[in-house]
Design a protein around this motif. Structure first.
Motif, PDB file in Angstrom:
ATOM      1  N   ALA A  22      -9.332   5.306 -11.340  1.00 22.35           N
ATOM      2  CA  ALA A  22     -10.182   4.738 -10.290  1.00 22.35           C
ATOM      3  C   ALA A  22     -11.367   4.103 -10.410  1.00 22.35           C
ATOM      4  CB  ALA A  22     -10.274   5.808  -9.149  1.00 22.35           C
ATOM      5  N   SER A  68      -9.083  -0.926  -8.904  1.00 25.40           N
ATOM      6  CA  SER A  68      -9.563  -0.895  -7.395  1.00 25.40           C
ATOM      7  C   SER A  68      -7.900  -0.881  -6.803  1.00 25.40           C
ATOM      8  CB  SER A  68      -9.997  -1.974  -6.924  1.00 25.40           C
ATOM      9  OG  SER A  68      -9.352  -3.258  -6.875  1.00 25.40           O
ATOM     10  N   CYS A  69      -7.883  -0.044  -5.479  1.00 22.66           N
ATOM     11  CA  CYS A  69      -6.465  -0.090  -4.864  1.00 22.66           C
ATOM     12  C   CYS A  69      -6.046  -1.421  -4.983  1.00 22.66           C
ATOM     13  CB  CYS A  69      -6.861   0.512  -3.488  1.00 22.66           C
ATOM     14  SG  CYS A  69      -7.257   2.144  -3.434  1.00 22.66           S
ATOM     15  N   VAL A 100      -7.829   8.018  -7.055  1.00 27.39           N
ATOM     16  CA  VAL A 100      -6.878   6.795  -6.850  1.00 27.39           C
ATOM     17  C   VAL A 100      -5.666   7.766  -5.965  1.00 27.39           C
ATOM     18  CG1 VAL A 100      -4.840   5.679  -7.749  1.00 27.39           C
ATOM     19  CG2 VAL A 100      -7.037   5.635  -8.913  1.00 27.39           C
ATOM     20  N   MET A 131       0.905  -1.456  -0.033  1.00 23.80           N
ATOM     21  CA  MET A 131      -0.026  -0.034  -0.067  1.00 23.80           C
ATOM     22  C   MET A 131       1.007   1.133  -0.119  1.00 23.80           C
ATOM     23  SD  MET A 131      -3.004  -1.106  -0.284  1.00 23.80           S
ATOM     24  CE  MET A 131      -4.112   0.156   0.021  1.00 23.80           C
ATOM     25  N   CYS A 187      -6.876   7.622  -2.490  1.00 20.02           N
ATOM     26  CA  CYS A 187      -6.925   6.195  -1.860  1.00 20.02           C
ATOM     27  C   CYS A 187      -5.471   5.786  -1.683  1.00 20.02           C
ATOM     28  CB  CYS A 187      -7.227   5.235  -2.978  1.00 20.02           C
ATOM     29  SG  CYS A 187      -7.221   3.639  -2.801  1.00 20.02           S
ATOM     30  N   MET A 188      -4.466   6.049  -2.505  1.00 17.83           N
ATOM     31  CA  MET A 188      -2.998   5.627  -2.099  1.00 17.83           C
ATOM     32  C   MET A 188      -2.391   6.456  -1.166  1.00 17.83           C
ATOM     33  SD  MET A 188      -2.587   3.404  -3.789  1.00 17.83           S
ATOM     34  CE  MET A 188      -4.580   2.782  -3.974  1.00 17.83           C
TER      35      MET A 188
END
Length: 114
Positions: free
Chosen positions: A21, A25-26, A70, A7, A73-74
């Motif tokens: 995104a 998905s992550c 994204v 991650m 998310c990251m």
């Protein structure tokens, strides 16, 4: 621990490359960038499959909203793994032949990502 390490790599790399995104998905991003993990921890030669993942994610970028999603998310995952050298992670796009119009930092404001 390995998944959390993914991650962090993903957080920095995805912020650098921006990606779609809406269609990824992550988890997909983590899988694509897993080959970068050893490099961002230890340096050395950048693995070819790491660059393949970065270039693939970059090509998948579609819209500003996708890249911002994204990025966020990251970014949320970025602080979860010790031992990752952010200087090495930030250098990955250039080392893999990807040029970005913004600088990636742990404090990036994802709302500014175009």
């Amino acid at each position: 621990m390995a998944k959390a390490a993914w991650m962090v790599v993903v957080a920095v790399a995805a912020m650098m490359v921006g990606l779609n995104a809406q269609s990824m998905s992550c988890g997909t991003v983590v899988t694509d960038l897993y080959p970068c993990l050893d490099y961002v921890r230890n340096g050395g030669a950048v693995p070819m499959n790491c660059c393949d993942g970065i270039r693939s994610l970059y090509r998948s970028a579609a819209t500003t909203a996708d890249r911002q999603t994204v990025c966020n998310c990251m970014k949320n995952a970025a602080g979860s793994v010790p031992g990752v050298r952010l200087d090495l992670a930030a250098a990955l796009p250039q080392k893999c032949g990807v040029t970005l119009p913004y600088k990636i930092t742990p404090s990036i404001n994802c709302a500014t990502v175009q």
